[in-house]
Enzyme design. Structure first.
Site, PDB file in Angstrom:
ATOM      1  N   ASP A   9       0.847  -1.184   0.000  1.00 18.29           N
ATOM      2  CA  ASP A   9       0.000   0.000   0.000  1.00 18.29           C
ATOM      3  C   ASP A   9       0.886   1.239   0.000  1.00 18.29           C
ATOM      4  O   ASP A   9       2.063   1.182   0.363  1.00 18.29           O
ATOM      5  CB  ASP A   9      -0.951   0.001   1.195  1.00 18.29           C
ATOM      6  CG  ASP A   9      -0.218   0.041   2.533  1.00 18.29           C
ATOM      7  OD1 ASP A   9       0.772  -0.698   2.673  1.00 18.29           O
ATOM      8  OD2 ASP A   9      -0.639   0.796   3.419  1.00 18.29           O
ATOM      9  N   GLU A  74      -0.012  -0.865   5.923  1.00 16.01           N
ATOM     10  CA  GLU A  74       1.016  -0.214   6.736  1.00 16.01           C
ATOM     11  C   GLU A  74       0.815   1.293   6.813  1.00 16.01           C
ATOM     12  O   GLU A  74       0.955   1.893   7.888  1.00 16.01           O
ATOM     13  CB  GLU A  74       2.402  -0.532   6.157  1.00 16.01           C
ATOM     14  CG  GLU A  74       3.563  -0.196   7.093  1.00 16.01           C
ATOM     15  CD  GLU A  74       4.059   1.231   6.973  1.00 16.01           C
ATOM     16  OE1 GLU A  74       4.785   1.681   7.871  1.00 16.01           O
ATOM     17  OE2 GLU A  74       3.706   1.920   5.983  1.00 16.01           O
TER      18      GLU A  74
END
Length: 381
Positions: A9, A74
């Site tokens: 991500d 994250e």
């Protein structure tokens, strides 16, 4: 057994108009690959995969056991992956070391072994006044302006003269920097004027009594990440907005607890809130600060490999950023966590035109392959 961790991500691309090319269409510019996630963390995590792939292609087997844990949360706080690791308890994830490449070298040709990361308490404020946007001439001066009130709150988070954070109790649990840390960091090559010039600022600013490196690596911070509300399009609109908001991140150091800091922040903001508005404070997410052990045969092997590949002995430093899962790995898996970054500080992570040097990508692959080989030599099957 080595566990490689990474995340796919990325941060939002805004402001998109500052990108030289579409952020999700990788473009090669000389030795640079420009795209969102190039260095944080798709490119660095992909180097793990390619290092393993290279060994398999050459020999058909690996010198040690390898596991991959690659996740997509994250940048949003990592609550799900944290829960997964805790619930696993070291069963499927059992390993002798965790390798993470989500950071940078200290400088070109100067690798670093990062032993400390800051924690995080991320907050959001919403200041509400009238029940609708108002004409600033008809109503101005009769009701509190939420954006004015928001700016008053923000202005009281930090002393503008000495950089000290003004939240009562904020520093109570801060672990002081050790004398050896201050001595070692002071020896690292660092030119304040070059640093300042690269950032395009007239002067550097931070907590009084500490160097720039000490502020970024070892002292807590409080920063407004965004302010929003009211009219923001081109031209003029004389409006007294109904509400305004801000996002605030506080980077924490060892012994500070995110939940406690979030509570202290909330209590302080409510206390200093101006009259005539309602203030809502939300704790978005947090991460624990962590200091890692940097001793032992696996750490020594990593240091030797990084020196071979990058041409310099790794320096031991802390990092001002946060990787929320690191402290969980250290507690749950009870093994060394190696933070071996392949990027550079000028990679523009979280900014427009993020890049990853292609030569660093290949050196990252070499680092992974040589580290696995070195560990296999030390622990033959």
């Amino acid at each position: 057994t080595i566990l490689f961790y990474g995340h796919y991500d990325v941060q939002p691309v805004d402001p998109v108009d500052l990108w030289r090319s579409p952020p999700f269409e990788p473009v090669v510019e000389g030795d640079k690959l420009v795209a969102r996630g190039a260095t944080d963390d798709k490119g660095q995590s992909y180097a793990h995969l390619k290092g393993v792939e290279a060994l398999l292609a050459e020999r058909g087997k690996l010198p040690v056991n390898v596991k991959f844990l690659v996740e997509g949360e994250e940048e949003a706080g990592g609550q799900a992956i944290d829960r997964y690791v805790r619930e696993d308890g070291g069963n499927r994830l059992a390993c002798d070391a965790v390798v993470i490449s989500d950071s940078s070298l200290y400088g070109p040709g100067q690798p670093a072994l990062i032993y400390g990361l800051k924690g995080l308490a991320y907050m959001e404020l919403k200041v509400t006044g009238p029940n609708r946007d108002l004409h600033s001439g008809t109503y101005g001066g009769s009701v509190a302006n939420p954006l004015n009130s928001l700016c008053q709150i923000v202005s009281r988070l930090q002393d503008p003269e000495n950089g000290k954070i003004l939240i009562p109790g904020f520093y109570d649990d801060v672990r002081p920097l050790a004398a050896w840390e201050r001595e070692e960091w002071a020896k690292l090559p660092f030119d304040k004027e070059v640093y300042r010039g690269d950032l395009g600022v007239p002067t550097l600013f931070g907590e009084e009594g500490y160097s720039t490196r000490e502020r970024t690596w070892g002292r807590p911070t409080c920063d407004v990440n965004g302010i929003f509300g009211g009219y923001q399009a081109k031209g003029a609109k004389t409006v007294l907005p109904s509400w305004g908001g801000a996002k605030v991140s506080m980077r924490l150091v060892p012994d500070q607890e995110p939940a406690k800091i979030a509570r202290l922040f909330t209590e302080y903001v409510q206390k200093i809130a101006p009259k005539g508005v309602t203030v809502e404070v939300s704790y978005v997410h947090g991460a624990d600060p962590v200091v890692l052990e940097t001793q032992g045969p696996i750490v020594d092997a990593a240091m030797e490999v990084m020196e071979e590949v990058w041409g310099g002995r790794p320096v031991r430093i802390r990092e001002g950023g946060s990787i929320p899962i690191v402290s969980t790995f250290a507690r749950v898996l009870r093994c060394p966590v190696l933070l071996l970054g392949f990027g550079l500080n000028d990679d523009g992570l979280h900014s427009p035109n993020e890049k990853f040097n292609i030569s660093h990508f290949y050196n990252g692959i070499r680092s992974v392959a040589r580290l696995l080989d070195r560990l296999g030599e030390a622990h033959p099957s």
